[in-house]
Design an enzyme around this catalytic site. Sequence first.
Site, PDB file in Angstrom:
ATOM      1  CD1 TRP A 135     -11.992  11.754   5.998  1.00 48.51           C
ATOM      2  CD2 TRP A 135     -10.567  10.302   5.097  1.00 48.51           C
ATOM      3  NE1 TRP A 135     -11.063  11.380   7.048  1.00 48.51           N
ATOM      4  CE2 TRP A 135     -10.229  10.585   6.726  1.00 48.51           C
ATOM      5  CE3 TRP A 135      -9.724   9.729   4.297  1.00 48.51           C
ATOM      6  CZ2 TRP A 135      -8.934  10.116   7.337  1.00 48.51           C
ATOM      7  CZ3 TRP A 135      -8.455   9.358   4.969  1.00 48.51           C
ATOM      8  CH2 TRP A 135      -8.183   9.347   6.263  1.00 48.51           C
TER       9      TRP A 135
ATOM     10  CG  ASP B 257     -12.787   2.219   1.748  1.00 51.31           C
ATOM     11  OD1 ASP B 257     -12.417   1.012   1.499  1.00 51.31           O
ATOM     12  OD2 ASP B 257     -12.602   2.815   2.643  1.00 51.31           O
TER      13      ASP B 257
ATOM     14  CD  GLU C 282      -7.078   5.305   3.659  1.00 47.73           C
ATOM     15  OE1 GLU C 282      -6.576   4.323   4.037  1.00 47.73           O
ATOM     16  OE2 GLU C 282      -8.122   5.575   3.547  1.00 47.73           O
TER      17      GLU C 282
ATOM     18  CD  GLU D 120     -13.733   0.057   6.869  1.00 48.04           C
ATOM     19  OE1 GLU D 120     -13.083  -0.713   6.070  1.00 48.04           O
ATOM     20  OE2 GLU D 120     -13.348   1.182   7.043  1.00 48.04           O
TER      21      GLU D 120
ATOM     22  CD  GLU E 295      -8.086  -4.572  -1.269  1.00 50.73           C
ATOM     23  OE1 GLU E 295      -7.353  -4.288  -2.262  1.00 50.73           O
ATOM     24  OE2 GLU E 295      -8.361  -4.353  -0.089  1.00 50.73           O
TER      25      GLU E 295
ATOM     26  CE  LYS F  36      -3.494   2.280   2.898  1.00 53.79           C
ATOM     27  NZ  LYS F  36      -4.590   2.158   3.862  1.00 53.79           N
TER      28      LYS F  36
ATOM     29  CE  LYS G 100      -9.656  -0.786  -0.342  1.00 53.44           C
ATOM     30  NZ  LYS G 100     -10.089   0.408   0.546  1.00 53.44           N
TER      31      LYS G 100
ATOM     32  NE  ARG H  73      -4.835  -2.997  -0.335  1.00 50.92           N
ATOM     33  CZ  ARG H  73      -5.428  -2.129   0.330  1.00 50.92           C
ATOM     34  NH1 ARG H  73      -4.816  -0.896   0.783  1.00 50.92           N
ATOM     35  NH2 ARG H  73      -6.768  -2.015   0.605  1.00 50.92           N
TER      36      ARG H  73
HETATM   37  C1  GCU Z   1     -10.398   1.722   4.347  1.00 50.72           C
HETATM   38  C2  GCU Z   1     -10.396   1.277   5.758  1.00 50.72           C
HETATM   39  C3  GCU Z   1      -8.936   1.527   6.203  1.00 50.72           C
HETATM   40  C4  GCU Z   1      -7.774   0.719   5.270  1.00 50.72           C
HETATM   41  C5  GCU Z   1      -7.904   1.160   3.908  1.00 50.72           C
HETATM   42  C6  GCU Z   1      -7.370   0.198   2.825  1.00 50.72           C
HETATM   43  O1  GCU Z   1     -10.124   2.985   4.317  1.00 50.72           O
HETATM   44  O2  GCU Z   1     -11.076   1.926   6.610  1.00 50.72           O
HETATM   45  O3  GCU Z   1      -8.750   0.870   7.793  1.00 50.72           O
HETATM   46  O4  GCU Z   1      -6.687   0.808   5.881  1.00 50.72           O
HETATM   47  O5  GCU Z   1      -9.343   0.907   3.744  1.00 50.72           O
HETATM   48  O6  GCU Z   1      -8.089  -0.560   2.333  1.00 50.72           O
HETATM   49  O7  GCU Z   1      -6.041   0.562   2.812  1.00 50.72           O
END
Ligand code: GCU
Length: 682
Positions: A544, A368, A289, A396, A390, A285, A363, A322
């Site tokens: 976000w 998300d 984020e 969640e 994915e 990753k 994804k 990713r």
């Molecule tokens: C979402 C999730 C995170 C996770 C992220 C990811 O945002 O809330 O906890 O790290 O996806 O897939 O990397």
Amino acid sequence: IDNGYDCWLNYKYIEEDRLRNSYVESCAQITVIGESAVMQSARRELSLALTSMLGKAPESGSFPVSDSGIVAGTFGSSPVFDELAREYVIDELGDEGYVIRAMDNDRLYLAAATDKGVLYAVFHFIRLLQTGESIEGLRVRQVPGNGLRMINHWDNMDGSIERGYAGNSIFYRDGEFVGDKGRIRDYARLLASGAINAVSINNVNVHQQESKLITKQFLPEVAIVADIFGDYGIRLYLSVNFASPIEIGGLDTADPLAPEVSEWWMRAARDIYRYVPDFGGFVVKADSEFRPGPFTYGRNHADGANMIADALEPFGGEVIWRCFVYNCLQDWRDRKTDRARAAYDHFTPLDGQFRDNVLLQIKNGPMDFQVREPVSPLFGGLKRTNQLLELQITQEYTGQQRHLCYLVPQWKEVFDFDTHARGQGSTVAETASGRLFGRKRGGIAAVTNIGDDANWTGHVLAQANWYGYSRLAWDAGLSSEQIALEWIRMTFGQEPGLESVILEMLMSSYGIYEDYTAPLGVGWMVNPGHHYGPNVDGYEYSKWGTYHYADCHGLGVDRSIRSGTGYAGQYHYPVAATYESPESCPDELLLFFHHVPYTHMLKSGKTVIQHIYDTHFGGAERAANLIAQWDSIAEKIDGQTYRETRERLVHQAEHAGEWRDLVNTYFYRKSGIADELGRLIY
Ligand code: GCU
């Protein structure tokens, strides 16, 4: 199912005499040829299953085998398979395919080209018995639809699990691996029963301690865990920190084009393969984020992924990179930037630039894992790059395993979605597997929903998502009902009265959850951070990139080409055209693609606002009904499972009421439009 620990492998004694007797004769003797660890797993499993289900241990035949009974092995292992081998094109079975075949001579053959294939054949055969299928004249030939069938863990070494709702990690505690690895072995067995062949065991957010997993401090333990999975044909992967050369390597850069950086990764790879010869590779990753990545050095994702891929290549490892890359510091006032566009905008320009041992993990949707999203346009957008779909098994955004939500129907929609990348029939199942563009690697990965709770998933019924994921990964053509039925029979036994009730509960649950939570594809109306429970404006004025833009006139995000963010244009014709206009856009995604007035008329014949009211009242009512359905089978379920599940259903019903009232009240106050049926809105 006692405490749920064995999940769908609890091998209940088959009470019904006729059925049991119909199996006994063919199963009285078993011969499993071969002594590899995988073969031993196969032998152990077959013997355990038959002993418990038929009430008598099978005789273990020795080579040369006797006339009747089960014979399992690879084609090359014995002349007993010669006749069978003439019937099948063994090359087409590949590394993982298998056949199960009853021959005239009273023998039942379970055969494959590899040991792993034999193990899968054994689990398939056991499943037939568990689900009450006839084994007379069996003729099964199976080849997986996806080469890579992976489970991702988001486990941290302190024992916590990011987005975990079933206890703590089964791998780590207090910064170390757990001492007793028994549970990991039981887990490997459950994964293998669904033919999962890859597992990554740490969170994609790789923190300080986890960065060290690829060092000598932890590699001996990694090797032990890898061996356990190896006994079941599963390859182990690790998530790595892109900035490892700095964090643990003492360099002052992680620039993918700096020679000292690539040398560092090559050395790291050498060390890993010394400990774990069958190591699968890395999950990365990067630039996502707040995780480090190639952008820091003005490089792109192909530069980053290829450099690491080159380090793994000599050892047969791969990089799973990713695509969850977007700007998470957006200004909510800025209506031009659209998070949904981000992955496609970042990765399609790089199509064709990635090494053969890189897979891009995408994804299912562009945002998300929301309750409802369109399918990511990267499927069909990328043509010369390996892909991995994915999914998120852990719930969640779909009730965190306190709400019942059988996700297989949602995933089926993803697999069946037609990208039209090469005309009609270019489904996600075809693109992700690599078949559509003739790519050798491809497949599917999913974030697991298990933890160290006694029943693994917290909500026992959430085991169906775990099971269902592995079944779809093998064969995306299976129906949601069939998968649910298999799971019910394997888990609870063959009890007709129980089966129809649980089936109905599972099959209705995704629709129910969608109804009382997210209207028409809007998403994100949850509490920030932990993402549980309703909060319509929770993410509305945040950084976000997750907005619904509700005001007194209407709601939804204009993602059209003509007047919006242009996201709809990332799809091929005719998909793009369908999404482009509110008239042709399917109701369930209307607010994802369009901003419309509350009085906009849906295809269903209802206005948007009335749809919101109706689904929320209806959904909450149907959620409450789940309790009565469960109660109707109380006597057929063991006490503990009945009670634990009931508690969750009661919570769900209450919480669905909270969702209903909060969402309805919010939109009533915004729109000022009353419910046609005059129901209670606050
Ligand atoms: C979402 C999730 C995170 C996770 C992220 C990811 O945002 O809330 O906890 O790290 O996806 O897939 O990397």
